[in-house]
Motif scaffolding. Structure first.
Motif, mmCIF file in Angstrom:
data_model
loop_
_atom_site.group_PDB
_atom_site.id
_atom_site.type_symbol
_atom_site.label_atom_id
_atom_site.label_comp_id
_atom_site.label_asym_id
_atom_site.label_seq_id
_atom_site.Cartn_x
_atom_site.Cartn_y
_atom_site.Cartn_z
ATOM 1 N N GLY A 41 0.836 -1.197 0.000
ATOM 2 C CA GLY A 41 0.000 0.000 0.000
ATOM 3 C C GLY A 41 0.867 1.241 0.000
ATOM 4 O O GLY A 41 1.662 1.468 -0.899
ATOM 5 N N ASP B 40 0.984 5.773 -2.261
ATOM 6 C CA ASP B 40 0.412 4.470 -2.625
ATOM 7 C C ASP B 40 0.127 4.423 -4.123
ATOM 8 O O ASP B 40 0.604 5.273 -4.891
ATOM 9 N N GLN C 23 4.558 -2.952 -4.264
ATOM 10 C CA GLN C 23 3.645 -2.304 -5.210
ATOM 11 C C GLN C 23 3.735 -2.934 -6.599
ATOM 12 O O GLN C 23 2.721 -3.083 -7.283
#
Length: 493
Positions: free
Chosen positions: A39, A45, A228
């Protein structure tokens, strides 16, 4: 009379670098810490990622038009052989290959294949930002991508591209990889193969280089945590093949087993599978002996033949196709692109017939996840055999072949209960040479009692596969993609 030369003395042996294993372990811990941040990270993010991606898609685009093979600007057909090549003699050539493999379902065949002897660079820059390792990725468009834009490594370039045979713009960030052996911070640097059914002995240099300080991300580039990137890897056709193969070469391990309180036994077993201290069904010596046995036991012969001498293939104005309508076609495309080093070009491409299935069967053995790898024989491999997934095929290509030709375990993978499917996403292969080559990538827990006894398959852990990935030509590109997919499940919710 000349004086006699002094006797030569052997150079002193170089001692192993102290702390090399500790350095790799430290890198693995930093990678794992980055993988946990799916996140918000130090740079935010992924909430704005769709807008950033869409904005770049408007600038970096491709318009692809099918054209005849004789209408490709800059490409010529050899009048003596029919082979397709670029007028500069660079980039790649499409020629014919005759294959003899007595143990295969079809013992003899001919096919078109791509010869691209130059070695390209697939490079990922990483650096700590806010104490967390980030990777510099780019949003890159390729003419063969079904989805157009995809997340690519920092550098993705053939030698013809980065030496600017096409007279286009220079490749950004390339300098960090061409002299990487002279500097510290190289986390991975290994030559790896690509699709052995479509490329003849194709290799690319897979590299990960850590910078002491981050550098500015140019237009179309973005710093992301490993977590990510893993999050994006779960989205259909978003992270390209070149990113996946480089990610698979990272030293990767999970938290210490005693500190792992994850309620999911699959994820706990998966992370233990990446731990070099975890046990395995077979020792590495046994695995290496098995690979050597498979390589020396295969009776495979290949020889180059003219493209005009293929049997079972038909050359039409706009394509070369198999008479049975199976396997793949060689097509011609004219490309107009934005956000690329070159605005316009033409080229041949391979277009597969049907969507492939790429899958690992997985099993927990005493709390350690093992995956069932297959010793695959492909005519374009440098060493004939490389380790591949449990299943790797395009089911439509088996229509009309002798009964029993379907790959083992395909029915198990396709018939798996939903709860047994741990990963299931459609991803594309390399979009620079292959047109809309889509495969369904799966990780499936093997059902209890399944007989997996097979001379061509072995159960292996992720840390064993990671050890082999430090060397060339052991693990094929499809298996490397699946390894990256498995890594993405380490900290998945």
């Amino acid at each position: 009379m000349n004086a006699p030369l002094p006797a030569s003395r052997p150079a002193p042996l170089t001692a192993p670098r102290a702390g090399a294993a500790a350095s790799r372990t430290d890198a693995a811990r930093r990678i794992d810490a980055s993988a946990r941040l799916r996140g918000a990270g130090p740079l935010g993010d992924l909430a704005d990622f769709p807008d950033w991606f869409a904005e770049h898609a408007r600038r970096a685009y491709t318009r692809v038009e099918r054209v005849g093979l004789d209408e490709l600007d800059g490409w010529v057909s050899d009048p003596a052989t029919g082979d397709l090549g670029h007028h500069t003699g660079r980039f790649f050539t499409v020629h014919g290959l005759a294959v003899e493999h007595p143990d295969a379902a079809v013992p003899r065949w001919t096919q078109p294949i791509i010869l691209q002897p130059e070695i390209g660079v697939l490079g990922l820059l990483v650096s700590r930002i806010g104490g967390v390792l980030h990777a510099l990725v780019q949003a890159k468009v390729e003419p063969g991508n079904a989805n157009g834009l995809q997340i690519s490594p920092t550098v993705q370039a053939t030698r013809s591209n980065y030496t600017r045979v096409h007279q286009g713009r220079a490749v950004p960030y390339l300098e960090h990889f061409l002299d990487a052996h002279r500097r510290p911070g190289v986390l991975a640097d290994v030559r790896q193969s690509e699709q052995g059914s479509w490329f003849y002995r194709k290799r690319n240099r897979n590299m990960v280089v850590e910078l002491p300080e981050p550098i500015e991300a140019g237009e179309g580039y973005r710093w992301l945590t490993v977590g990510q990137i893993h999050e994006l890897l779960g989205r259909e056709d978003t992270v390209n093949m070149d990113s996946r193969t480089v990610l698979s070469c990272l030293p990767f391990t999970g938290p210490a087993p005693e500190s792992d309180d994850d309620p999911d036994p699959f994820r706990r077993a998966l992370r233990r599978s990446g731990d070099p201290a975890a046990g395995s069904l077979h020792t590495m010596e046994e695995i290496l002996g098995w690979i050597t046995h498979r390589r020396t036991g295969e009776d495979l012969a290949t020889r180059r033949i003219p493209l005009d001498d293929l049997t079972g293939w038909t050359r039409e104005k706009d394509r070369i196709r198999h008479e049975g309508g199976a396997f793949f076609e060689v097509i011609g495309v004219r490309v107009e692109a934005g956000g690329r080093e070159v605005r316009q070009w033409s080229q041949p491409m391979i277009e597969p017939v049907g969507q492939g299935v790429i899958a690992f069967l997985a099993r927990r053995v005493e709390g350690v996840l093992h995956v069932l790898v297959g010793a695959r024989v492909e005519p374009g491999f440098t060493d004939e055999v490389e380790l591949g997934p449990t299943v790797q095929c395009v089911p439509e290509s088996y229509t009309g072949l002798p009964e029993g030709s379907l790959p083992p375990f395909l029915d198990v993978v396709l018939g798996a209960a939903p709860a047994a499917v741990r990963y299931d996403t459609v991803l594309s292969e390399e979009g620079g040479r292959f047109h809309r080559a889509l495969n369904r990538y799966l990780v499936v827990e093997a059902p209890d009692g399944l007989d997996t006894t097979s001379p061509a398959h072995r159960w292996m852990t992720l840390h064993q596969l990671s050890d082999l990935l430090r060397h060339s030509h052991y693990v094929n590109v499809q298996a490397r993609s699946l390894i990256a997919c498995l890594h993405s499940l380490y900290h998945a919710g």
